[in-house]
Structures are given as C-alpha cells and as structure tokens.
Design an enzyme around this catalytic site. Sequence first.
Site, mmCIF file in Angstrom:
data_model
loop_
_atom_site.group_PDB
_atom_site.id
_atom_site.type_symbol
_atom_site.label_atom_id
_atom_site.label_comp_id
_atom_site.label_asym_id
_atom_site.label_seq_id
_atom_site.Cartn_x
_atom_site.Cartn_y
_atom_site.Cartn_z
ATOM 1 N N ARG A 158 0.710 -1.169 -0.156
ATOM 2 C CA ARG A 158 -0.132 0.307 0.132
ATOM 3 C C ARG A 158 0.514 1.090 -0.645
ATOM 4 O O ARG A 158 0.602 2.006 -0.637
ATOM 5 C CB ARG A 158 -0.904 -0.102 1.310
ATOM 6 C CG ARG A 158 -2.008 0.971 1.034
ATOM 7 C CD ARG A 158 -2.916 0.904 2.026
ATOM 8 N NE ARG A 158 -3.766 1.787 2.331
ATOM 9 C CZ ARG A 158 -4.144 2.597 3.267
ATOM 10 N NH1 ARG A 158 -4.831 2.241 4.458
ATOM 11 N NH2 ARG A 158 -5.032 3.559 3.188
ATOM 12 N N ARG A 206 -3.829 9.921 7.406
ATOM 13 C CA ARG A 206 -2.403 10.242 6.882
ATOM 14 C C ARG A 206 -1.995 11.573 5.635
ATOM 15 O O ARG A 206 -1.308 12.899 5.391
ATOM 16 C CB ARG A 206 -1.359 9.580 6.577
ATOM 17 C CG ARG A 206 -1.091 8.219 7.058
ATOM 18 C CD ARG A 206 -0.583 7.236 5.941
ATOM 19 N NE ARG A 206 -1.364 5.684 6.375
ATOM 20 C CZ ARG A 206 -2.359 4.968 6.754
ATOM 21 N NH1 ARG A 206 -3.404 5.623 5.607
ATOM 22 N NH2 ARG A 206 -2.812 3.619 7.305
ATOM 23 N N LYS A 248 9.624 6.288 15.539
ATOM 24 C CA LYS A 248 10.045 5.710 14.563
ATOM 25 C C LYS A 248 10.268 6.722 13.335
ATOM 26 O O LYS A 248 10.937 6.517 12.602
ATOM 27 C CB LYS A 248 8.338 4.578 14.679
ATOM 28 C CG LYS A 248 9.007 3.245 13.989
ATOM 29 C CD LYS A 248 8.779 3.400 12.657
ATOM 30 C CE LYS A 248 9.426 2.779 11.365
ATOM 31 N NZ LYS A 248 8.543 2.689 10.346
ATOM 32 N N PRO A 265 15.560 2.225 14.557
ATOM 33 C CA PRO A 265 13.672 2.606 14.180
ATOM 34 C C PRO A 265 13.125 1.586 14.837
ATOM 35 O O PRO A 265 13.229 0.371 14.887
ATOM 36 C CB PRO A 265 13.177 2.183 12.918
ATOM 37 C CG PRO A 265 14.962 3.256 12.160
ATOM 38 C CD PRO A 265 15.739 2.208 12.856
ATOM 39 N N ASP A 267 9.762 -0.518 15.087
ATOM 40 C CA ASP A 267 7.769 -1.165 14.450
ATOM 41 C C ASP A 267 8.144 -2.315 14.799
ATOM 42 O O ASP A 267 8.799 -2.892 15.656
ATOM 43 C CB ASP A 267 8.172 -0.795 13.005
ATOM 44 C CG ASP A 267 9.296 -2.123 12.456
ATOM 45 O OD1 ASP A 267 9.310 -2.524 13.263
ATOM 46 O OD2 ASP A 267 9.038 -2.647 10.569
ATOM 47 N N GLN A 305 18.996 -3.106 13.022
ATOM 48 C CA GLN A 305 17.744 -2.864 12.966
ATOM 49 C C GLN A 305 17.244 -3.861 10.903
ATOM 50 O O GLN A 305 15.867 -4.187 11.288
ATOM 51 C CB GLN A 305 17.588 -1.330 13.105
ATOM 52 C CG GLN A 305 15.485 -1.300 12.909
ATOM 53 C CD GLN A 305 15.120 -1.176 11.205
ATOM 54 O OE1 GLN A 305 13.580 -1.335 11.024
ATOM 55 N NE2 GLN A 305 16.800 -1.311 10.840
#
Length: 318
Positions: A158, A206, A248, A265, A267, A305
């Site tokens: 998306r 958003r 983040k 970060p 998530d 990460q």
Amino acid sequence: MSLAPPEGKSSTATELRKSTHFSSGHDARDPIIFEIESEEPLNLDITLSSGQTFRWEKEDSDWWRGFIKGNRVFIRQTKTNNPSFRLECKTSPTIEKSTLIEEYFNLNKNYKNIYSFFEKDPILKAATMKYRGLRLLSQEPWEMLISFILSSASNIPRIKGNIQRLCEEFGEQKFDVFGAYHSFPTSKALASASVNDFKKLGFGFRASYVWDTSLKVAEDRGYFSKLATLSYSEARQELCKLPGVGEKVADCVLLFGLDRLESFPVDTWIKKIVERCYFSGKAIPAKKLAEFGREKFGKYAGVAQQYLFEYARGMEIE
DNA sequence: GACCAGGTCATCA
DNA sequence: TGATGACATGGT
C-alpha cells in the site's frame, strides 16, 4: 577506477572497474558495466526489496527500475560475490554513474567490520548468514520523510501504491532516453495541494500529516541541511516536531535519508523479534526497545535493525 | 467480510 | 511513565 578507502571506511580498498562503451555513438540504453572486486558483498535483490525503499520495481528481464537522486536508473546484478560482483546500469548519459551507484549503495562502507561485530550476537549472526549482501541505501531525506509518514499503520504494497500515485499526481514530468517519468514531488508542490487531494489518493488519516509537514518544510529553506548539522538526538527531536512524525518515523528518516547508523527504528516487526529474542517474549514499550537497540548495537544499530527487520519478516513468511 | 498494517496523537490513570 | 483507543482505508 580504483577508489582509495576514506578514513574509517573500507580497508579492503573496494576496486571499482568500469568497462564502459562511451565511444562516440554510445547510447544510454546500452548498459554500463561495473565490475566490483570486493570482499564485501552486495545482494541487489535483497537490498532493493528490503522495505527501506519504495520506488524500485523488478521487471521481467531481471532489471530493476527505480530512481537515484531524481534520475531514473535501470540496474541489474549479473554476478554475485566470488570474489567480485558485477552490476549493469542504464541511465541518462549525463550522469556520473560510478559515483551515483557507489554513494547510493554505500559501496565504501565497511560491511566486513559490521559483520564481524554481528558475529558476537547469535540472532544477528543468523540474520547475517541469511541476508548477506543486504545494504543500507543512502536516499533523499525529503522522500524518506513523506514515505515513512505514509507508512504509519500501513503495509509495504500500500505504501508503494500511495507513493506512486503521489508522484504521478504532483511530481514533475521528466523525459529521458527511455521515455517519460515523474519525479518525487517537492515540498512546495505538496504544500500547494490540499488535504482533500491526498485523501483522494487513499492516504486516509495520513493526508493531513503529509500536507502539514510539507507546508512546514516548504517554509523552512534548508531544513535538511540544518538537520544534518545537528547531533542524532537533536535532529530526532527536531523531526518529531513535524505532524505525523513520531520517534519511529524520525529514526527512519535519520537512518535511510541522513546516514545516521546509530538510529534504531522500532516498528511492529522489530518489537516482535526483539521482545522474543532478547526479552523472553516480555512486552516492552517501543521507546525502551529503541534505547536497547542503540545501546546494544551502538554505531551499527541501524544496520542491525535492517537485518532484524528482514529476519523477522522472513520468519513470519516461512 | 474480517483482519491487519515499517505509527501518531490525545487522553487518562 | 505507560496503557488505550481513534484515526481511514487498501491489501490479503
């Protein structure tokens, strides 16, 4: 072409030999071939599909089509490491291709040192074995900012669709020898649009974040240059003042857009794997996990990460 | 037709 | 501080 290793970077003197066909009559549609001798691997497929970048697509013919610093680039890997790897690249003839590729893929960053640092940690050791050649890319901070605002509570297919529509609608139309394409829109272009325009593109909640942030960045000339002069924590604090940017997203901008490898970060994937592998499955707030990652992996936290992210996703798929 | 997604923000204890 | 729910909607 031999590239001397800058201080603090690769000690293996990455050799970058170009076999070009720049004689008269050269066409950008002919590939430029980079033969790179290096003990430090690159895996193009893993790197370009790793979720740190959203505008690369693999075509049927093994060529990746994407963008580097606003230029449309076609690239493929025709030889993996042993002891060298080979990249073929097609882009506008005016571009200095070796510099572009070298900087974007961080070919001078010493991954050998990073891998030996990861050897000490069983989880990272396993992740490194599986995803060897995954590299962090040096991307444009503005594009990273908007891309990761759009990533909030979304998924990679998306996000890619949102960004593609954003470029088609508000990016400048450009032409190269391969035809027309759209650049990533500027902050000014997005600030002149409206929240409703973004809702029509499917941004959902958003939409206002993207518009508000574009407005602030458009009004502040040299926003990212100023950011680059700040320390990691100062820059992070500054980014978090932007609407839709939390810790983040700020860490993603710093890591993927400003080469701050000390950022970590956190998530949903990182939370899942770090809690499971380092805290016996106990729930830990994201803020604490980010502190843990920065402390444990230090100057390579961002690379750690990215490997953990891939490893976590891979475990889910299997 | 649920369920979930590379979070952020406001609110409340 | 830390937990909780709303925010919009497309992909699977």
